[in-house]
Design a protein around this motif. Sequence first.
Motif, PDB file in Angstrom:
ATOM      1  N   UNK A  44      15.698  66.412 164.915  1.00 41.97           N
ATOM      2  CA  UNK A  44      15.680  65.634 163.679  1.00 41.97           C
ATOM      3  C   UNK A  44      17.079  65.120 163.346  1.00 41.97           C
ATOM      4  N   UNK A  45      17.134  63.919 162.847  1.00 41.37           N
ATOM      5  CA  UNK A  45      18.367  63.359 162.319  1.00 41.37           C
ATOM      6  C   UNK A  45      18.146  63.036 160.846  1.00 41.37           C
ATOM      7  N   UNK A  46      19.197  63.206 160.070  1.00 42.32           N
ATOM      8  CA  UNK A  46      19.117  63.027 158.624  1.00 42.32           C
ATOM      9  C   UNK A  46      20.093  61.958 158.155  1.00 42.32           C
ATOM     10  N   UNK A  47      19.778  61.385 157.014  1.00 46.75           N
ATOM     11  CA  UNK A  47      20.725  60.523 156.320  1.00 46.75           C
ATOM     12  C   UNK A  47      20.736  60.958 154.859  1.00 46.75           C
ATOM     13  N   UNK A  48      21.813  61.615 154.471  1.00 45.72           N
ATOM     14  CA  UNK A  48      21.999  62.003 153.087  1.00 45.72           C
ATOM     15  C   UNK A  48      22.671  60.844 152.358  1.00 45.72           C
ATOM     16  N   UNK A  49      22.026  60.347 151.322  1.00 46.53           N
ATOM     17  CA  UNK A  49      22.526  59.191 150.594  1.00 46.53           C
ATOM     18  C   UNK A  49      22.810  59.600 149.153  1.00 46.53           C
ATOM     19  N   UNK A  50      24.047  59.485 148.759  1.00 47.75           N
ATOM     20  CA  UNK A  50      24.472  59.829 147.409  1.00 47.75           C
ATOM     21  C   UNK A  50      24.994  58.587 146.691  1.00 47.75           C
ATOM     22  N   UNK A  51      25.108  58.678 145.386  1.00 50.32           N
ATOM     23  CA  UNK A  51      25.633  57.576 144.574  1.00 50.32           C
ATOM     24  C   UNK A  51      24.954  56.260 144.921  1.00 50.32           C
ATOM     25  N   UNK A  52      23.648  56.294 144.960  1.00 51.51           N
ATOM     26  CA  UNK A  52      22.890  55.119 145.381  1.00 51.51           C
ATOM     27  C   UNK A  52      23.039  53.974 144.394  1.00 51.51           C
ATOM     28  N   UNK A  53      23.020  52.778 144.947  1.00 56.03           N
ATOM     29  CA  UNK A  53      23.175  51.548 144.175  1.00 56.03           C
ATOM     30  C   UNK A  53      21.952  50.667 144.389  1.00 56.03           C
ATOM     31  N   UNK A  54      21.684  49.761 143.455  1.00 54.00           N
ATOM     32  CA  UNK A  54      20.545  48.849 143.659  1.00 54.00           C
ATOM     33  C   UNK A  54      20.627  48.084 144.980  1.00 54.00           C
ATOM     34  N   UNK A  55      21.817  47.776 145.422  1.00 51.54           N
ATOM     35  CA  UNK A  55      21.955  47.041 146.679  1.00 51.54           C
ATOM     36  C   UNK A  55      21.653  47.887 147.915  1.00 51.54           C
ATOM     37  N   UNK A  56      21.423  49.171 147.727  1.00 53.10           N
ATOM     38  CA  UNK A  56      20.972  50.012 148.835  1.00 53.10           C
ATOM     39  C   UNK A  56      19.460  49.902 149.055  1.00 53.10           C
ATOM     40  N   UNK A  57      18.777  49.196 148.172  1.00 53.32           N
ATOM     41  CA  UNK A  57      17.340  49.015 148.307  1.00 53.32           C
ATOM     42  C   UNK A  57      17.014  48.295 149.608  1.00 53.32           C
ATOM     43  N   UNK A  58      16.168  48.909 150.422  1.00 52.72           N
ATOM     44  CA  UNK A  58      15.840  48.361 151.738  1.00 52.72           C
ATOM     45  C   UNK A  58      14.812  49.266 152.406  1.00 52.72           C
ATOM     46  N   UNK A  59      14.276  48.785 153.503  1.00 51.12           N
ATOM     47  CA  UNK A  59      13.538  49.654 154.408  1.00 51.12           C
ATOM     48  C   UNK A  59      14.547  50.243 155.390  1.00 51.12           C
ATOM     49  N   UNK A  60      14.517  51.559 155.513  1.00 53.52           N
ATOM     50  CA  UNK A  60      15.460  52.241 156.385  1.00 53.52           C
ATOM     51  C   UNK A  60      14.742  52.659 157.674  1.00 53.52           C
ATOM     52  N   UNK A  61      15.369  52.314 158.772  1.00 53.92           N
ATOM     53  CA  UNK A  61      14.791  52.569 160.088  1.00 53.92           C
ATOM     54  C   UNK A  61      15.673  53.522 160.886  1.00 53.92           C
ATOM     55  N   UNK A  62      15.026  54.373 161.635  1.00 49.38           N
ATOM     56  CA  UNK A  62      15.708  55.262 162.560  1.00 49.38           C
ATOM     57  C   UNK A  62      15.572  54.681 163.967  1.00 49.38           C
TER      58      UNK A  62
END
Length: 121
Positions: free
Chosen positions: A83-101
């Motif tokens: 498994x790989x992870x992406x910890x995302x903190x301090x999220x902003x509206x511009x981070x809105x997206x579909x995230x792909x691995x």
Amino acid sequence: QVQIVESGGGLVQPGGSLRLSCAFSGSNFNIYDMEWYRQAPGKQRELVAHITSGGMTSYGGMTRYADSAKGRFTISRDNAKNTVYLQMNSLKPEDTAVYYCNAVLKFRSFWGQGTQVTVSS
């Protein structure tokens, strides 16, 4: 056959956090570099974070990030759990997206279906 399944997306308020997970199966996870990309509506898919295979270590791998992710996002891998992870903190509206691995081995690339992340109040 390599299979990639992302999870962990959702709706979060600005300033909040999410942790995305990417489950890998069908091959030897340890030898693949792993990446997180994202694609916002009307924009090209962009690389967010990359972690190398790390060889025989359980959690190892060198990392690199897009400028927009530096200091806020952390990519990590658990080779025992494939498994790989992406910890995302301090999220902003511009981070809105579909995230792909994406799993990468030499010239081959395997993608998941993506998970939606929406940052909105």
